[in-house]
Design a protein around this motif. Structure first.
Motif, PDB file in Angstrom:
ATOM      1  N   VAL A 142      35.022  48.419 -14.261  1.00 39.88           N
ATOM      2  CA  VAL A 142      35.869  49.122 -15.224  1.00 39.88           C
ATOM      3  C   VAL A 142      35.565  50.611 -15.165  1.00 39.88           C
ATOM      4  CG1 VAL A 142      36.417  49.439 -17.661  1.00 39.88           C
ATOM      5  CG2 VAL A 142      36.034  47.141 -16.757  1.00 39.88           C
ATOM      6  N   ASP A 143      36.596  51.403 -14.917  1.00 45.50           N
ATOM      7  CA  ASP A 143      36.467  52.863 -14.936  1.00 45.50           C
ATOM      8  C   ASP A 143      36.780  53.339 -16.353  1.00 45.50           C
ATOM      9  OD1 ASP A 143      36.581  55.586 -14.701  1.00 45.50           O
ATOM     10  OD2 ASP A 143      38.028  55.619 -13.057  1.00 45.50           O
ATOM     11  N   ALA A 144      35.734  53.623 -17.120  1.00 44.14           N
ATOM     12  CA  ALA A 144      35.896  54.095 -18.496  1.00 44.14           C
ATOM     13  C   ALA A 144      35.393  55.521 -18.615  1.00 44.14           C
ATOM     14  CB  ALA A 144      35.152  53.180 -19.463  1.00 44.14           C
ATOM     15  N   ALA A 145      35.663  56.323 -17.565  1.00 45.72           N
ATOM     16  CA  ALA A 145      35.108  57.678 -17.482  1.00 45.72           C
ATOM     17  C   ALA A 145      35.440  58.514 -18.704  1.00 45.72           C
ATOM     18  CB  ALA A 145      35.610  58.367 -16.212  1.00 45.72           C
ATOM     19  N   LEU A 146      36.689  58.461 -19.172  1.00 50.39           N
ATOM     20  CA  LEU A 146      37.084  59.265 -20.327  1.00 50.39           C
ATOM     21  C   LEU A 146      37.072  58.458 -21.621  1.00 50.39           C
ATOM     22  CD1 LEU A 146      38.189  61.756 -21.739  1.00 50.39           C
ATOM     23  CD2 LEU A 146      40.482  61.109 -20.974  1.00 50.39           C
ATOM     24  N   SER A 147      37.701  57.315 -21.624  1.00 48.69           N
ATOM     25  CA  SER A 147      37.934  56.585 -22.876  1.00 48.69           C
ATOM     26  C   SER A 147      36.791  55.680 -23.303  1.00 48.69           C
ATOM     27  CB  SER A 147      39.218  55.752 -22.763  1.00 48.69           C
ATOM     28  OG  SER A 147      40.346  56.595 -22.625  1.00 48.69           O
ATOM     29  N   GLY A 148      35.840  55.418 -22.414  1.00 46.92           N
ATOM     30  CA  GLY A 148      34.772  54.487 -22.751  1.00 46.92           C
ATOM     31  C   GLY A 148      33.982  54.890 -23.978  1.00 46.92           C
ATOM     32  N   LEU A 149      33.485  56.123 -24.016  1.00 46.76           N
ATOM     33  CA  LEU A 149      32.702  56.579 -25.159  1.00 46.76           C
ATOM     34  C   LEU A 149      33.533  56.677 -26.433  1.00 46.76           C
ATOM     35  CD1 LEU A 149      30.334  59.213 -23.528  1.00 46.76           C
ATOM     36  CD2 LEU A 149      29.656  57.133 -24.725  1.00 46.76           C
ATOM     37  N   PRO A 150      34.732  57.279 -26.402  1.00 42.81           N
ATOM     38  CA  PRO A 150      35.547  57.303 -27.620  1.00 42.81           C
ATOM     39  C   PRO A 150      35.828  55.914 -28.182  1.00 42.81           C
ATOM     40  CG  PRO A 150      36.384  58.891 -26.058  1.00 42.81           C
ATOM     41  CD  PRO A 150      35.326  58.118 -25.342  1.00 42.81           C
ATOM     42  N   LEU A 151      36.108  54.943 -27.314  1.00 44.56           N
ATOM     43  CA  LEU A 151      36.372  53.595 -27.802  1.00 44.56           C
ATOM     44  C   LEU A 151      35.115  52.971 -28.396  1.00 44.56           C
ATOM     45  CD1 LEU A 151      38.696  52.209 -24.996  1.00 44.56           C
ATOM     46  CD2 LEU A 151      39.316  52.617 -27.378  1.00 44.56           C
ATOM     47  N   ALA A 152      33.959  53.254 -27.788  1.00 45.71           N
ATOM     48  CA  ALA A 152      32.710  52.714 -28.318  1.00 45.71           C
ATOM     49  C   ALA A 152      32.349  53.361 -29.649  1.00 45.71           C
ATOM     50  CB  ALA A 152      31.580  52.936 -27.311  1.00 45.71           C
ATOM     51  N   LEU A 153      32.672  54.644 -29.805  1.00 48.45           N
ATOM     52  CA  LEU A 153      32.311  55.368 -31.018  1.00 48.45           C
ATOM     53  C   LEU A 153      33.203  55.014 -32.198  1.00 48.45           C
ATOM     54  CD1 LEU A 153      31.670  58.878 -29.455  1.00 48.45           C
ATOM     55  CD2 LEU A 153      29.977  57.556 -30.721  1.00 48.45           C
TER      56      LEU A 153
END
Length: 210
Positions: A10-21
């Motif tokens: 999974v490429d979560a380069a941009l959205s990974g952290l915002p979704l986790a936060l």
């Protein structure tokens, strides 16, 4: 997201952290066991704005490189080309996360989403068929043969995109819309109804760190 020989990355380069936060209502939390994903990556130089390119790659199980025999003169299993990893980028990641704190980063996520929704409304007001997903920073709209003078709006052969990173302000959105509205005429406005996809743009004289 990609799959090779039984692996799912999974490429979560941009959205990974915002979704986790912050997450999104109706979107389930990510989990290796539930989703069958073998690895996921997120970047530090995009949402966290470390300025120096860096990222974190997380595996469900230890990768082959991590289980190889130790290199005799380093005492580790590091098989990277350079034989080492930059400690500076890890410090930048820590400084961003710990320096601002999770609450501040959550506010940055909300601000980006609000800016993206604002951009959608402002672009639609001048006849540009702009859209975004509920959680996305990215606003996408049909490609126009004559974008506003002085602006660079990247995209593909069908669409343009604007990514509303934390450093993108509503004043910049207003300036873009004002410049574009001067060039748009009823005959020249982009047609509506094209497929909705994810797209990005960089404001003039405001280089993005994304």
């Amino acid at each position: 997201m990609g799959s090779i020989a039984g692996t799912l990355h999974v490429d979560a380069a941009l959205s990974g952290l915002p979704l986790a936060l912050v997450g999104v209502a109706g979107v389930p939390r990510f989990g290796f066991d539930v989703d069958g994903v073998t690895s996921i990556i997120t970047s530090g130089h995009k949402f966290l704005s470390t300025l120096t390119p860096c990222g974190v790659l997380v595996y469900r199980n230890p990768p082959h490189a991590a289980t190889t025999a130790a290199v005799s003169y380093t005492g580790t299993g590091d098989v990277t080309i350079a034989g080492s990893r930059s400690g500076h980028t890890a410090l930048l990641l820590y400084a961003s996360l710990a320096g601002l704190g999770l609450d501040a980063h959550r506010q940055r996520v909300r601000q980006c989403r609000q800016t993206a929704e604002y951009a959608c409304r402002r672009l639609r007001a001048i006849g540009v068929d702009a859209h975004r997903l509920p959680h996305a920073f990215t606003v996408h709209f049909p490609r126009h043969p004559q974008p506003p003078d002085g602006w660079v709006i990247p995209g593909d052969d069908r669409h343009h995109r604007l990514i509303c990173m934390p450093q993108i302000s509503r004043d910049q959105i207003d300036e873009l819309v004002t410049d574009w509205s001067r060039q748009l005429t009823p005959a020249a406005r982009p047609s509506r109804g094209l497929a909705r996809r994810l797209f990005t743009t960089t404001p003039k004289a405001e280089p993005s760190t994304a």
